[in-house]
Design a protein around this motif. Structure first.
Motif, short mmCIF file in Angstrom:
data_model
loop_
_atom_site.label_atom_id
_atom_site.label_comp_id
_atom_site.label_asym_id
_atom_site.label_seq_id
_atom_site.Cartn_x
_atom_site.Cartn_y
_atom_site.Cartn_z
N PHE A 48 0.87 -1.18 0.00
CA PHE A 48 0.00 0.00 0.00
C PHE A 48 0.91 1.22 0.00
CE2 PHE A 48 -2.40 3.27 2.45
CZ PHE A 48 -3.46 3.44 1.57
N ILE A 49 0.84 2.00 -1.08
CA ILE A 49 1.70 3.18 -1.20
C ILE A 49 1.09 4.29 -0.36
CG2 ILE A 49 2.84 4.77 -2.79
CD1 ILE A 49 2.30 2.67 -5.01
N ASN A 50 1.59 4.42 0.85
CA ASN A 50 1.00 5.35 1.81
C ASN A 50 1.63 6.73 1.65
OD1 ASN A 50 -0.16 6.68 3.96
ND2 ASN A 50 -0.03 4.92 5.33
N THR A 51 0.99 7.56 0.84
CA THR A 51 1.49 8.90 0.56
C THR A 51 1.32 9.85 1.73
OG1 THR A 51 -0.64 9.61 -0.32
CG2 THR A 51 0.92 8.60 -1.88
N ASN A 73 0.66 -10.45 4.32
CA ASN A 73 1.89 -9.66 4.20
C ASN A 73 1.61 -8.27 3.63
OD1 ASN A 73 4.55 -8.90 4.14
ND2 ASN A 73 5.24 -10.54 2.78
N LEU A 74 1.00 -7.41 4.42
CA LEU A 74 0.75 -6.03 4.00
C LEU A 74 1.97 -5.18 4.31
CD1 LEU A 74 -1.27 -3.79 3.01
CD2 LEU A 74 -1.79 -3.43 5.43
N ILE A 75 2.43 -4.44 3.31
CA ILE A 75 3.56 -3.52 3.48
C ILE A 75 3.05 -2.10 3.32
CG2 ILE A 75 5.76 -2.74 2.53
CD1 ILE A 75 6.24 -5.63 1.61
N ASP A 76 3.27 -1.28 4.35
CA ASP A 76 2.87 0.13 4.32
C ASP A 76 4.07 0.93 3.82
OD1 ASP A 76 0.63 1.90 5.06
OD2 ASP A 76 2.05 2.77 6.48
N LEU A 77 4.09 1.24 2.53
CA LEU A 77 5.25 1.88 1.90
C LEU A 77 5.11 3.40 1.97
CD1 LEU A 77 7.87 1.28 0.24
CD2 LEU A 77 6.45 1.59 -1.81
N CYS A 103 3.81 13.34 -6.86
CA CYS A 103 3.61 11.92 -7.14
C CYS A 103 4.94 11.19 -7.20
CB CYS A 103 2.87 11.73 -8.46
SG CYS A 103 1.10 12.08 -8.38
N TYR A 104 5.95 11.86 -7.76
CA TYR A 104 7.26 11.21 -7.85
C TYR A 104 7.82 10.90 -6.46
CZ TYR A 104 12.24 10.54 -8.36
OH TYR A 104 13.52 10.02 -8.26
N LEU A 105 7.76 11.89 -5.58
CA LEU A 105 8.32 11.70 -4.23
C LEU A 105 7.53 10.70 -3.41
CD1 LEU A 105 9.21 15.39 -3.24
CD2 LEU A 105 10.78 13.59 -3.99
N GLN A 109 9.15 7.18 -6.60
CA GLN A 109 10.46 6.93 -5.99
C GLN A 109 10.43 5.76 -5.00
OE1 GLN A 109 12.28 9.88 -3.20
NE2 GLN A 109 13.93 9.98 -4.72
N PRO A 110 9.45 5.70 -4.08
CA PRO A 110 9.41 4.56 -3.16
C PRO A 110 9.26 3.21 -3.87
CG PRO A 110 8.02 6.34 -2.34
CD PRO A 110 8.42 6.71 -3.73
N VAL A 111 8.42 3.15 -4.93
CA VAL A 111 8.24 1.88 -5.64
C VAL A 111 9.49 1.55 -6.45
CG1 VAL A 111 6.89 0.67 -7.40
CG2 VAL A 111 5.74 2.06 -5.68
N ASP A 112 10.14 2.55 -7.01
CA ASP A 112 11.39 2.33 -7.74
C ASP A 112 12.41 1.66 -6.81
OD1 ASP A 112 13.09 2.79 -10.16
OD2 ASP A 112 14.24 3.96 -8.73
N ASN A 113 12.50 2.14 -5.57
CA ASN A 113 13.40 1.53 -4.60
C ASN A 113 12.99 0.10 -4.28
OD1 ASN A 113 14.89 3.91 -4.41
ND2 ASN A 113 13.73 4.67 -2.65
#
Length: 219
Positions: A48-51, A73-77, A103-105, A109-113
């Motif tokens: 879950f991309i937690n912005t 296995n939930l990941i709070d990104l 959106c990039y930040l 960026q987090p998903v790229d990592n």
């Protein structure tokens, strides 16, 4: 792809010891892929991309779905750059002045990592959602030698609805209030009758994608 085809593809990745993950916004239509994965292997990481800008209803719904589907296995990104550094020269938060960089930040960026540590990104994009997604293939190369796997690419709104009905999947609580494409709260509005689903995102801006499906695809 139908369920058996998706299952076969994912099991093939696993037999090759590929490290898999999927991302989910936990919108109503996103739950179909999550439910399918829960039937195949409920330990696949769900990211879950937690912005930090999500509706509180989305976060509560996420937790409900994770429990109901038995996802293990939930990941709070979260982004690496704190919010106090996400401002323009006039002190405004970036979503108000530079949504692409916001959106990039907070997403790209987090998903790229994350791609650096995985082999396969199971992604629920559908060809009927946008012009960008219509050009995609079921399997595509992504940065860092990873692969994007798009098992829902040939699904449409009708097939999503049929699956939701067959398995009685829950619906995002904001959907009944007119929100059909739900992202970050500052950049999401209700859908008007004449609007396409995703036109409610970044309304009034020359923007239809956050970068996940444009920047994180190897050309």
């Amino acid at each position: 792809m139908n369920f058996e085809e998706i299952k076969s593809a994912i099991e093939s990745y696993m037999q090759k010891d590929k490290k898999l993950f999927t991302t989910s916004s936990f919108q109503s239509h996103s739950l179909v892929l999550l439910h399918i994965l829960s039937r195949i292997d409920n330990s696949i990481p769900i990211v879950f991309i937690n912005t930090g800008y999500h509706f509180p209803e989305t976060v509560a719904f996420r937790d409900k779905v994770v429990e109901e589907f038995g996802l293990k296995n939930l990941i709070d990104l979260r982004p690496d750059v704190p919010k106090f550094m996400q401002r323009d020269s006039e002190g405004r938060l970036l979503f108000a002045s530079d949504p692409d960089h916001c959106c990039y930040l907070n997403k790209t960026q987090p998903v790229d990592n994350l791609l650096l540590r995985h082999d396969v990104w199971i992604n629920g994009v559908r060809a009927d959602q946008s012009a960008v997604r219509k050009t995609m293939k079921v399997e595509q190369p992504a940065p860092h030698g990873t692969v994007r796997f798009h098992p829902m690419l040939d699904w449409n709104a009708k097939s999503i609805y049929q699956y939701q009905k067959e398995f009685d999947l829950p619906k995002h609580p904001l959907e009944s209030n007119g929100y059909l494409s739900i992202g970050c709260e500052p950049c999401t509005r209700k859908v008007d009758p004449e609007m396409m689903e995703r036109e409610a995102r970044w309304y009034g801006m020359n923007k239809t994608e956050c970068g996940l499906h444009t920047d994180l695809v190897s050309k």
